[in-house]
Design a protein around this motif. Sequence first.
Motif, PDB file in Angstrom:
ATOM      1  N   ILE A   1       0.840  -1.195   0.000  1.00  0.00           N
ATOM      2  CA  ILE A   1       0.000   0.000   0.000  1.00  0.00           C
ATOM      3  C   ILE A   1       0.876   1.246   0.000  1.00  0.00           C
ATOM      4  O   ILE A   1       1.700   1.443   0.889  1.00  0.00           O
ATOM      5  CB  ILE A   1      -0.912   0.009   1.236  1.00  0.00           C
ATOM      6  CG1 ILE A   1      -1.877  -1.179   1.188  1.00  0.00           C
ATOM      7  CG2 ILE A   1      -1.679   1.327   1.344  1.00  0.00           C
ATOM      8  CD1 ILE A   1      -2.599  -1.423   2.498  1.00  0.00           C
ATOM      9  N   VAL A   2       0.685   2.085  -1.002  1.00  0.00           N
ATOM     10  CA  VAL A   2       1.352   3.385  -1.065  1.00  0.00           C
ATOM     11  C   VAL A   2       0.334   4.446  -0.640  1.00  0.00           C
ATOM     12  O   VAL A   2      -0.739   4.554  -1.225  1.00  0.00           O
ATOM     13  CB  VAL A   2       1.858   3.692  -2.484  1.00  0.00           C
ATOM     14  CG1 VAL A   2       2.492   5.078  -2.546  1.00  0.00           C
ATOM     15  CG2 VAL A   2       2.851   2.623  -2.929  1.00  0.00           C
ATOM     16  N   SER A   3       0.679   5.230   0.386  1.00  0.00           N
ATOM     17  CA  SER A   3      -0.253   6.246   0.880  1.00  0.00           C
ATOM     18  C   SER A   3       0.212   7.667   0.609  1.00  0.00           C
ATOM     19  O   SER A   3      -0.576   8.607   0.705  1.00  0.00           O
ATOM     20  CB  SER A   3      -0.481   6.076   2.387  1.00  0.00           C
ATOM     21  OG  SER A   3       0.735   6.269   3.096  1.00  0.00           O
ATOM     22  N   LYS A   4       1.504   7.829   0.257  1.00  0.00           N
ATOM     23  CA  LYS A   4       2.036   9.169   0.007  1.00  0.00           C
ATOM     24  C   LYS A   4       3.268   9.055  -0.877  1.00  0.00           C
ATOM     25  O   LYS A   4       4.072   8.135  -0.709  1.00  0.00           O
ATOM     26  CB  LYS A   4       2.397   9.860   1.327  1.00  0.00           C
ATOM     27  CG  LYS A   4       2.890  11.296   1.179  1.00  0.00           C
ATOM     28  CD  LYS A   4       3.147  11.925   2.554  1.00  0.00           C
ATOM     29  CE  LYS A   4       3.684  13.346   2.439  1.00  0.00           C
ATOM     30  NZ  LYS A   4       3.925  13.957   3.758  1.00  0.00           N
ATOM     31  N   SER A   5       3.406   9.990  -1.815  1.00  0.00           N
ATOM     32  CA  SER A   5       4.547   9.988  -2.721  1.00  0.00           C
ATOM     33  C   SER A   5       4.883  11.431  -3.074  1.00  0.00           C
ATOM     34  O   SER A   5       4.025  12.165  -3.571  1.00  0.00           O
ATOM     35  CB  SER A   5       4.211   9.195  -3.987  1.00  0.00           C
ATOM     36  OG  SER A   5       5.233   9.305  -4.945  1.00  0.00           O
ATOM     37  N   PRO A   6       6.122  11.880  -2.837  1.00  0.00           N
ATOM     38  CA  PRO A   6       6.439  13.291  -3.038  1.00  0.00           C
ATOM     39  C   PRO A   6       6.593  13.664  -4.503  1.00  0.00           C
ATOM     40  O   PRO A   6       7.136  12.898  -5.301  1.00  0.00           O
ATOM     41  CB  PRO A   6       7.773  13.441  -2.298  1.00  0.00           C
ATOM     42  CG  PRO A   6       8.403  12.091  -2.399  1.00  0.00           C
ATOM     43  CD  PRO A   6       7.265  11.114  -2.324  1.00  0.00           C
ATOM     44  N   ALA A   7       6.108  14.841  -4.856  1.00  0.00           N
ATOM     45  CA  ALA A   7       6.352  15.364  -6.196  1.00  0.00           C
ATOM     46  C   ALA A   7       7.856  15.494  -6.410  1.00  0.00           C
ATOM     47  O   ALA A   7       8.613  15.822  -5.495  1.00  0.00           O
ATOM     48  CB  ALA A   7       5.682  16.723  -6.347  1.00  0.00           C
TER      49      ALA A   7
ATOM     50  N   ILE B   1       2.682  -2.507   3.705  1.00  0.00           N
ATOM     51  CA  ILE B   1       2.611  -1.042   3.627  1.00  0.00           C
ATOM     52  C   ILE B   1       3.971  -0.523   3.193  1.00  0.00           C
ATOM     53  O   ILE B   1       5.002  -0.947   3.718  1.00  0.00           O
ATOM     54  CB  ILE B   1       2.221  -0.416   4.976  1.00  0.00           C
ATOM     55  CG1 ILE B   1       0.786  -0.761   5.346  1.00  0.00           C
ATOM     56  CG2 ILE B   1       2.400   1.095   4.947  1.00  0.00           C
ATOM     57  CD1 ILE B   1       0.379  -0.281   6.734  1.00  0.00           C
ATOM     58  N   GLU B   2       3.981   0.400   2.247  1.00  0.00           N
ATOM     59  CA  GLU B   2       5.229   1.011   1.804  1.00  0.00           C
ATOM     60  C   GLU B   2       5.366   2.384   2.462  1.00  0.00           C
ATOM     61  O   GLU B   2       4.866   3.383   1.979  1.00  0.00           O
ATOM     62  CB  GLU B   2       5.265   1.128   0.284  1.00  0.00           C
ATOM     63  CG  GLU B   2       6.616   1.586  -0.215  1.00  0.00           C
ATOM     64  CD  GLU B   2       6.890   1.187  -1.645  1.00  0.00           C
ATOM     65  OE1 GLU B   2       8.076   1.007  -1.975  1.00  0.00           O
ATOM     66  OE2 GLU B   2       5.938   1.075  -2.433  1.00  0.00           O
TER      67      GLU B   2
END
Length: 387
Positions: free
Chosen positions: A95-101, A184-185
């Motif tokens: 599960i990816v919940s956030k990834s920075p621009a 969870i990632e």
Amino acid sequence: MKNLIIVLGAIVLIYFAATLIIPPYIESQRNPVKSPPPYTVSIEAQAMYHRLDFISDLHCDALLWGRNLTERGSRGQVDFPRMREANVALEMFTIVSKSPAGQNMKINTEDAFDNITPLTIAKGEYPANWFSLINRTLSQSEKLADFIQEEEGKAIFVRNKADFQRLIEARKADKSIIGGMLGIEGAHALEGKIENLDRAFEAGVRMIGLTHFFDNELGGSAHGQSQAGLTAFGKEVVNKMNEKGIFIDLAHCSPAIVDDVLAMTDKPVIVSHTGVRGVLDSPRNLSDVHIQKIAKNGGIIGIAFFDEAVGVPELPNIIASIKHVRDLVGIEYVALGSDYDGAVAVPFDITGFPLLVEGMMNQGFNETEIQAVMGENIKRFFLQNLN
């Protein structure tokens, strides 16, 4: 009032249309397959592939994109039908919940714009998920449970050793039965609250990567600013994960966190998707020292498939990375960790797994070694370590 109703109705229709158009477009751009199927290998490689009893992969982000995994997709890299075509027994859905621009391998900031927020809104998820990392996490967990329930006994949600043994036994009679586990990632998903670890466990999560692309409440990312080790909260989370039987995933962790975790736990760890610095020198990848420490811990290392982990061309470098781990510490510590559907371009989708067998055969791997890499190591690891 009539005009207001018309405007609101138009907004709703536009939003509904956007949920049908935007997520598929984003995924098609972010998860390309460089060489689409079908794939061909030698008669000898195909015969060996057919003899494999248990095939497994340690990392796939397919839950993020809003696709129905029970249907064969025309985009992306993994779904249940393609798992069956490739005779894959078990996939770890992460599960990816956030990834920075601006996400990159060198340095990322925690406060960068989050790419997952607009995707979450565009998928038509409940507003409660729009700005809550734990809600996004629990929602994706529910999605996997729903997909498995739709399979009506043809898929098993693996939460414990009994479930895993049931999967192994079921596949003796019916190879179309598949299993899914949940990871969870990035433990930023816990939002700094230890009680959210209990919520994740209840939802079926059995593996958590402590960091992803940026530093969080647990400590430093390999791609973050601080390069710090575990915080006090990070140590609390690690101890509780061990108590509950949640595997620690060291992928994306700073070298200091890797050292801290291995110094404080005797529970075997996972590195779900990585490369090795002996093949590609990158902050993304494991040093020989850390490979040796992980092997001493009894852990397992999943080799990723994308260029920033292994280099190009990918396939021979995937094999070279597997060979590097084998030659350094032994074949029993290496596995597949594709990072499928993880916003990466890959050389082949999951139906291309026979290419890995052919690649290893060409590099002199024997059949026992190939069986180990393709899934037997993962099977042994979970039989020994799942609660």
